[in-house]
Every structure is written in structure tokens, then in C-alpha cells.
Scaffold this active site. Sequence first.
Site, mmCIF file in Angstrom:
data_model
loop_
_atom_site.group_PDB
_atom_site.id
_atom_site.type_symbol
_atom_site.label_atom_id
_atom_site.label_comp_id
_atom_site.label_asym_id
_atom_site.label_seq_id
_atom_site.Cartn_x
_atom_site.Cartn_y
_atom_site.Cartn_z
ATOM 1 N N ASP A 54 0.861 -1.183 0.000
ATOM 2 C CA ASP A 54 0.000 0.000 0.000
ATOM 3 C C ASP A 54 0.897 1.233 0.000
ATOM 4 O O ASP A 54 2.125 1.111 -0.012
ATOM 5 C CB ASP A 54 -0.946 -0.010 1.206
ATOM 6 C CG ASP A 54 -2.241 0.748 0.956
ATOM 7 O OD1 ASP A 54 -2.185 1.856 0.398
ATOM 8 O OD2 ASP A 54 -3.318 0.235 1.329
ATOM 9 N N HIS A 55 0.295 2.412 0.020
ATOM 10 C CA HIS A 55 1.030 3.671 -0.077
ATOM 11 C C HIS A 55 0.839 4.501 1.184
ATOM 12 O O HIS A 55 -0.284 4.937 1.478
ATOM 13 C CB HIS A 55 0.542 4.473 -1.289
ATOM 14 C CG HIS A 55 0.756 3.798 -2.601
ATOM 15 N ND1 HIS A 55 -0.126 3.930 -3.662
ATOM 16 C CD2 HIS A 55 1.749 2.990 -3.036
ATOM 17 C CE1 HIS A 55 0.323 3.232 -4.688
ATOM 18 N NE2 HIS A 55 1.454 2.650 -4.332
ATOM 19 N N GLN B 236 -5.104 3.925 1.166
ATOM 20 C CA GLN B 236 -6.128 2.900 0.934
ATOM 21 C C GLN B 236 -5.970 2.286 -0.455
ATOM 22 O O GLN B 236 -6.937 2.128 -1.215
ATOM 23 C CB GLN B 236 -7.545 3.494 1.086
ATOM 24 C CG GLN B 236 -7.768 4.276 2.359
ATOM 25 C CD GLN B 236 -8.165 3.414 3.548
ATOM 26 O OE1 GLN B 236 -7.898 2.230 3.573
ATOM 27 N NE2 GLN B 236 -8.767 4.027 4.547
ATOM 28 N N HIS B 237 -4.752 1.887 -0.798
ATOM 29 C CA HIS B 237 -4.428 1.329 -2.112
ATOM 30 C C HIS B 237 -3.915 -0.107 -1.998
ATOM 31 O O HIS B 237 -2.979 -0.503 -2.667
ATOM 32 C CB HIS B 237 -3.358 2.187 -2.804
ATOM 33 C CG HIS B 237 -3.803 3.559 -3.156
ATOM 34 N ND1 HIS B 237 -2.922 4.573 -3.505
ATOM 35 C CD2 HIS B 237 -5.046 4.114 -3.227
ATOM 36 C CE1 HIS B 237 -3.601 5.672 -3.765
ATOM 37 N NE2 HIS B 237 -4.883 5.432 -3.608
ATOM 38 N N THR B 238 -4.528 -0.906 -1.156
ATOM 39 C CA THR B 238 -3.979 -2.218 -0.832
ATOM 40 C C THR B 238 -3.973 -3.172 -2.023
ATOM 41 O O THR B 238 -4.964 -3.308 -2.731
ATOM 42 C CB THR B 238 -4.761 -2.856 0.318
ATOM 43 O OG1 THR B 238 -4.883 -1.911 1.377
ATOM 44 C CG2 THR B 238 -4.055 -4.096 0.827
#
Length: 512
Positions: free
Chosen positions: A295-296, A447-449
Site C-alpha cells: 500500500d502507499h 487505501q491502495h492495498t
Amino acid sequence: MRRPDVLVVGAGGSGAALAARLSEDPGRTVLVLEAGPVPRFPPGFPAELRDARLVPGAWPDAPTVRAYPVRLTPDLPYTAVRGRVLGGSTTVNGGYFIRARREDFDRWSARAGDARWAYERVLPFLRVLETDLDFGATPVHGGHGPVPVGRTGLGHPAVEAFRAAARELGHPDEPDKNAQGVPGVGPVPTNSAGGERINTGTAYLLGALGRPNLTVLGDCSVRSVAVERGRATGVVADRNGRRTVLEAGEIVLCAGSFASPHLLHLSGIGPAKVLTRAGVPVVEDLPAVGAALSDHPQVVLEWTPRRPVAEPAGSWLGGALHLSSSGGDHPGDLEILQSLVPMAGLVGRRTAVPGRPLALLASVQTPRTSGRLRTVSADPRVPPRIDYGYLETADDRRRLREAVRAAAALLSTSAFGEVSAGVVEPASLDDDGLLDRWIRSRLGTSQHTCGTVPMGRAGDPSAAVDGHGRVYGVSGLRVADTSILPAAPLRGPAATAVLIGELIAHAMCTVR
């Protein structure tokens, strides 16, 4: 209900696209199970889910999201949310719809040993999924696809100042962030039109519900996949207070990067030691499921306007700047997004909060896998243990310092000074130790899982599926969502999630 040919679990970014495309074949029956509500018409979505100036995913208590307890670092708990409604997270996210970079596709292609993931091979699918409202049909963009893609306007005074500040610092213009150009400053592509967020449920499924071969059931929670003699035969699900087994010819999990690996674990598919500790009988020892998570990390910098700022007209997003961290391994791996709504408004369901500061969202999008997901109980109601592993290495901390300093540099320009009275925090940017502590105290996530069910070559212990999403060791079972991406791409994955649905539907239609 007769046994469908394909059962799709999840009607989100990937699942809605995949189910709609599969059902274009009248000879294939498709059943979609969605855990949340399924409106049958666009007005059935509440107004706050359609307003592109709001971010429902910032409301952990909203009825259309599921909140997961996670840890960003070992001592930093956090709440991550995912959409629980038709359209999934495309219904509740920020509407950001930027394509992954060429480098991402080429890296995934090499990892999977599948040339169909290379950029030139996926470009036709990127075009077919969209109607680009700014550029129309071109060799790069689509003009007739289900998802409208429009860019944020640059006429807002704060957006003009943002772009001028980036230019003052020598950053190039990047007018089309979906064209693989040199990273720079430009508007944000969004899945919205006329200020309305168009989720994938609306874009793909609502118009297809009249097909006799397509059924979409809402408020249906899947507990596990049924596997007999090495083949997936159906799912165990709860609906209307009743538990049932729904059989199908093939099962496709499109439940997202948290729920898909969790479902595999609950079905006995995953690392044998983890499953045994959780009390789940092992069906297939597949160590890669949940062993990694990507994620980021993100930090918010707030700034004080010199004078009242107008509400945004079409989107909460303003401009975006992409620049490269030192080292240059991944061009454009730092992202600074401009919010035209105060953070107090984003979390408080308002588009304007007079007197409150506005924000820049600074994130590091370097492809990296640092976390993991572990199932701790055979009870589906018990959430998995999710660890992001942020800030573990010196490079992690350096890159996030660079992102914060780059955002602060924008706010310090004379161009941005036309609208800004200065940054609220941090007070000191020069001392690495002080800045690290400030970042840790305000750390969040984009929220880029991705990466919890990674694709790769057969025999690779770090791979769980092949390039078509087929689960190794279990026939009749696929995963088709961002969990199959080995690492989160250099841009947020919403557009890539839709692409995954398109790609795997195509594979299912052409490769038997």
C-alpha cells in the site's frame, strides 16, 4: 435458482466489470453475490454516494463501508475501510482514476511470465473500459466505454496557485496523467461526470440487469469456498438470515485485497501453519496468500487560506503533482494531491467548513511490499490481523520525508503565497529526526492495498495465482481484484481494478 456457470463474489471495481462482460455471452449464466445493498437504479444510491465532492470512505461508521482494524506500524493502530455496496470501493472512494504506469505493467508481466500484462497488450482494454470526456477516442483513450473519465478543473484559484507553484519550482506540466508522459503537475482523472461519481455498479451492472443470464444478489455474505477433491464447487453464504451452499461451475473472488485472501484462508487455502493456528482445516497449503501486502503511506499537510476559498464545483480534488524520490529508481513515485475540501469536511460529510485549513496529501507510491494479512480465527466474523509494515526501513522514512518536504516547498512559493498564509505544520522541516517523529504522529494510508494474493509463475512460492487469476492447486477458482497485483502500482489502483475485471473476463471467454 439453477446452478450458474460462474459465481462472482463481490460487485466492486473488478467484480462488476467482470460479471457484466461475462454475461454478454447469452450462453453463460452468471451469479453475483454482493455483501452490501444493491440499488437497481442510479437514484437508488444515496446522494452522498453520488456527490463527487464527498468521500464516503472517510466515514468509518457509514453503512456502506466495512471498517477493518489494521496496524500501519507495530505501535500505530488505524481503521481502513472498504466499500460494502454495489460498486464496492468505487462507490465510496475519492474518485481518483489514474492508470498504472507502463513500468508497473511491464513488471507484472515479467513476474507472471505472461506477456498479456505488458502495457501495449493492456492498452486496448484500458481504452475499452472508458469514455474519456476530455480527449475522446484516440489511440490512447476510449470514447465509448462504460466508465466516464473526466479531469478536475484548473480554474479554481487554489488549483491555479498549485499549478503555478509547481511550475515555479521547475516541475513540468502533465496535462494527461493517463497518457504515460513525463510525471509532473496536472489535473486528476476521475470516474465522474458533472460532479457525480459513477461507480462500476452503475457503469457496468445496472444496464445489464435485464439480461436473463445475469443475477445480482445483495446483502449476501460469503463465508467460504466449498472445495471437493481439489476443485471449487460453490460457496457457503448467509442471506436473509439463512445459511446456504450455492454451487457453480467456476468461482471468482472479487472481494478485494482484504476479503479475498481472508475468504481463501477460511476455505483452507493459504499458509498451512497460519491456518492450523486459526483452527481452519488445510485444503491447499499455499504460502503466498496473505504473506505480503502493499500500500502507499500518506501524510496530510494543512495550509491556511489568506481569504475564504470557494467550494469545489465538481470534485473535492484539485491538482496533482508527481515527482521522483532521490535515487530515481521509479520516476514519479511521490504524489502530492490537492484537496479543495478541508479535512474536517472530508470526515464530516461537508463540502465546506469556513475557517478551517485546506490540505495537501503527500504519499510515497514506490512499489514495495512490506505488510501481511493473517487469519486468526475460523469464525468469519473475526477480522484478520492486517499489518502494513510502514516506515520499516531507512529508505521508507527518507522517501516520506521527501514527499512532505516537496509539499511544503509548494506551499512556500510566491505563487502559492497568493492564496496561502502558510503551512499549519510541521514547524521544522530541516531536522530529519524531528520530521520523522512528526510524520509518525500523523501517518495514514492511501487505501491502495494490493499484493495479498499475488500472481506469478507456477512453482514460485511467492505466487498464489497465475496471470489469469487461477488459484494454484485448486481448479475452478480464480481471484480477480487488486489482491493479485504483486505490489501496488505507481498510481492509485482504482482504474487498474476495473482493468483486472476486463482482463480476466476476456481470459475466461477466450482461454478454456
